[in-house]
Design a protein around this motif. Sequence first.
Motif, mmCIF file in Angstrom:
data_model
loop_
_atom_site.group_PDB
_atom_site.id
_atom_site.type_symbol
_atom_site.label_atom_id
_atom_site.label_comp_id
_atom_site.label_asym_id
_atom_site.label_seq_id
_atom_site.Cartn_x
_atom_site.Cartn_y
_atom_site.Cartn_z
ATOM 1 N N LEU A 231 2.995 -2.770 4.171
ATOM 2 C CA LEU A 231 2.788 -1.727 5.181
ATOM 3 C C LEU A 231 4.023 -1.540 6.045
ATOM 4 O O LEU A 231 4.317 -0.422 6.471
ATOM 5 C CB LEU A 231 1.568 -2.038 6.045
ATOM 6 N N GLY A 232 4.748 -2.629 6.272
ATOM 7 C CA GLY A 232 5.927 -2.534 7.136
ATOM 8 C C GLY A 232 7.041 -1.735 6.504
ATOM 9 O O GLY A 232 7.836 -1.097 7.198
ATOM 10 N N ASN B 88 6.680 4.290 5.306
ATOM 11 C CA ASN B 88 6.470 5.251 6.384
ATOM 12 C C ASN B 88 5.052 5.788 6.226
ATOM 13 O O ASN B 88 4.796 6.696 5.454
ATOM 14 C CB ASN B 88 7.489 6.383 6.325
ATOM 15 N N LEU B 89 4.147 5.169 6.970
ATOM 16 C CA LEU B 89 2.730 5.489 6.799
ATOM 17 C C LEU B 89 2.445 6.951 7.115
ATOM 18 O O LEU B 89 1.499 7.535 6.596
ATOM 19 C CB LEU B 89 1.883 4.574 7.679
ATOM 20 N N ARG B 90 3.289 7.524 7.945
ATOM 21 C CA ARG B 90 3.076 8.920 8.346
ATOM 22 C C ARG B 90 3.391 9.897 7.224
ATOM 23 O O ARG B 90 3.107 11.080 7.328
ATOM 24 C CB ARG B 90 3.893 9.231 9.602
ATOM 25 N N GLN B 91 4.039 9.381 6.166
ATOM 26 C CA GLN B 91 4.288 10.285 5.042
ATOM 27 C C GLN B 91 3.329 10.060 3.889
ATOM 28 O O GLN B 91 3.536 10.574 2.792
ATOM 29 C CB GLN B 91 5.751 10.137 4.599
ATOM 30 N N SER B 92 2.276 9.272 4.159
ATOM 31 C CA SER B 92 1.262 9.052 3.128
ATOM 32 C C SER B 92 0.593 10.371 2.759
ATOM 33 O O SER B 92 0.374 11.225 3.614
ATOM 34 C CB SER B 92 0.154 8.118 3.638
#
Lengths: 536, 536
Positions: free
Chosen positions: A39-40, A43-47
């Motif tokens: 997860l680190g 870029n979770l926002r681009q999932s």
Amino acid sequence: MAMLLGPKWRLGRLTKRATPTAALLMHQSPDEMTVLEMLGSTNLRQSTPEDYRILREIVNSFERYSGVGNDIQLTLAEHAANELIMCEKTREYAKGIMDPSKFVPGYHIFQVLHTVRKSPLFQILSKMPKGAALKVHDTSMCSLRSVIELTYRENLWVCTTQDGCRVEAFRFAKEKPKDVQHAGGEWQPMEKLRELRGERNLRKYLLVRFSMYPLASFTTNAHAWRHMMGIFDLLDGLLQYAPLWGDYYYNALKEFYADGVQYLEVRTVLPQLYCLDGSLLPKRQTVQIYKDTLEQFKKENPGFIDSKLIYAPIRHVQPEVVGQHVKECTELNKEFPGFVVGFDLVGQEDVGHPLSQFAEELLKLPDHINFYFHAGQTNWYGSHVDQNLLDAIVLGTKRISHGYTITKHPVLMRLAKYLNIALEVCPVSNQVLQLGSDYRNHPAATLIAENVPMVIASGNPAFWRAAPLSHDFYMAFLGIAPMNADLKFLKRTAKNSIRYSSLKDEGKAEAMGKWKRKWDQWVANIAAQKENQENK
Amino acid sequence: MAMLLGPKWRLGRLTKRATPTAALLMHQSPDEMTVLEMLGSTNLRQSTPEDYRILREIVNSFERYSGVGNDIQLTLAEHAANELIMCEKTREYAKGIMDPSKFVPGYHIFQVLHTVRKSPLFQILSKMPKGAALKVHDTSMCSLRSVIELTYRENLWVCTTQDGCRVEAFRFAKEKPKDVQHAGGEWQPMEKLRELRGERNLRKYLLVRFSMYPLASFTTNAHAWRHMMGIFDLLDGLLQYAPLWGDYYYNALKEFYADGVQYLEVRTVLPQLYCLDGSLLPKRQTVQIYKDTLEQFKKENPGFIDSKLIYAPIRHVQPEVVGQHVKECTELNKEFPGFVVGFDLVGQEDVGHPLSQFAEELLKLPDHINFYFHAGQTNWYGSHVDQNLLDAIVLGTKRISHGYTITKHPVLMRLAKYLNIALEVCPVSNQVLQLGSDYRNHPAATLIAENVPMVIASGNPAFWRAAPLSHDFYMAFLGIAPMNADLKFLKRTAKNSIRYSSLKDEGKAEAMGKWKRKWDQWVANIAAQKENQENK
């Protein structure tokens, strides 16, 4: 998998290859660091929504497979029973989410004792074979009804004040006792008081006097403790009568056994019992009475496993007194090996001396006698009392009674897990003694999530008129554990109680066998009940 | 050291070579596994008292160096100030241990609000430069006294029921409003009501009506929420009047600044403001008013850092509505870059939809606009609501508002730490909204011990008549943190509030400078106060 989820892992590859099954696979070689790194480095926002669902499932299943009980595989029969149990649990939980004023674990036990007894979930749990009760105190085990029966024994005198309105002490004696320890107190035969106040009234009065009722909420923890110590004091003259001590214990074994408990470790202050002429017996006689009573009970109840004693004198003493207790314990263990098996100190921690002051004396106890220390039964975070938890561990305790404060000490929590030290979690006791109020905030939720060794225990169930162990199981299962904790959680908790007992390995194997027979029967009964319901 | 304390380490060697200093050394290259292995490979029951003291010191210091603030080195002046602060803290703590009924954090805030204000510790904390208030809601920021002043503005009408006894709504208008939304409601000019009920009576009444008082204890969390939402509704007609919106915000900045706060991130539902003729302004006007007001305030208060907006509409809507909000937020951010900087959803989580239902819409937000999600403000462990915490993290949130339930999710707690997601801990809010009662049981104690990123926040301080941020600091410092948490803890917490703000790196550096100047002054003042006391 390892490569796929390693630090070089990228989201694009996951979406192609990882599926919810991946989470399960990953659990089989669990590596939390990999999840963190995964997860680190993303870029979770681009999932994409799909990436998000997969990641969510991975973390979620990682969590799901970490809690207490998730190592258990259910049999077919257990699966069927589980369905019925979870149906009842979900019903109560959902009702609570809909209207929180209907959720029983949000209340003080005194307000909902009768509601709980009517709950189908409670009725299932009360029949559940729970394994062992590893924390219970010598004179708060038996239902108050049975204690009141003891006041009908011959030669009982009662000391009252306020013109007979307040009972202050009991004593068995041939003649009226001469010493009066309460200002304005007067001794009279118990029968006479019964006549004077009327039998029903007196029974009602004693039911209150022997319990923490009706005070559902005390101002403070200290107030609740003072009240509880008053009950112990009041009971002393009644229960420490030598001819009665064994009967009380026998009845306790009977009541616990009926509540699904097959093994007990009793913390006892080992009082010197008195005889009708006022003479005192040596402590070893107290142990002997325990032992004889137990043998009798075991003979009559072959399904029962065993019971053992943990010598647990009061902590509010000087170090040299603890030194004497350690010696006594050593001698009693020599005389009753395999029966007097452990040592502890009891009484309100907040006002007692910290364990560290007794360390030198405690370390003199031979290491085949285990420590089972009370520790961390406080909410004074960072006080010297709070440090008992640390001392209990460093002194080599095998279990910790309460450890309510342990989630504030993550290093100690991990030590407990690593050293396989089980926490004796007593939900109802913690509420009645004013450490917490709503069960949903009990710190044991964290222990369950972290899979820290734990057992469910009661302590002084009689004083809150609870069942020997079932109310604690009910509150833990419905109020503390997560919504989806199911039969796997219950089975692990029951098995833990034998695993963390003081039994030797062979004893544990035999105990597990005896427990298992009852467990399978219980499961079969629920499964049959379910089938009946479906056929209706 | 590594070799000494490695897995092959034996007790005999420790007693010769390890000293309390060893613990410090070990901390400098901390390796918890080594401590675990060290204790695991030792028969603790064979310790000498000296072994025991050393082991105890090692574990103890390992714990001591793990908590929030222990990376801070105090200056000489800070050391002096710390002594005075700790003297006041220890005084209150010790009084509580002696008699728990005297310990303020054991009570509901409503019962002790005035006691707290008189506390010398509180007075020190209220002057402390706290950095940023990162969680505060648009219409619950200003003291009720100042809100009541707003009811003296021209053209205000009030709708009452029960013959003027119950105020139901406010409205600014030239003429008497025609629509009545409350059964039996009647509109009258505010002055008339004031005459009718008497000014002092009405002020008193509104003080209750605009707050959660006097209900110190509601039955449930749901009841408390309903009451709070009622206050928001009542205030809408008053505060959403366009000419007044800026004044309210200006006053909030003033009050927070006076309470030691130099930077605010406001979660706002961005209502469409109304004019005297009833017409509605577009949302962008609401933002424009915020921005103009802020510029004015900054000009007049050069010590103040800044303020930003997090668009935070109500969560009780369908996914497509969230989609619209996401679009609005994107547009507002385009028009007000660096001012509308984040997105959140607000309102009672337990009855709202879980974040997962909105994921698809949420992921459409451009990734330079941050998520600052409310999540885990519940005690329904394992429910779908409780899972918001997981979703907030997997969706890439930068902070978590509340996260009350996170200690029940150790995997998520470690994720928050690893991903550097700060929790906005709101002690007083959690109590008033009935998540917990005694501050000593607040889960943030575990966050502090684990050094999980956190800031102290307030939320809706006006509704509980608390100071903008000082009561939360007081309860956290005295009631939640360990007894020995000191100025290092306070400094780390203040610095964290800037570190975890939405400011860019350069902005943070500048903010830290502005905060530092006030901090040094505050420290110097306390040190001087201490010197004064000593010279007396």
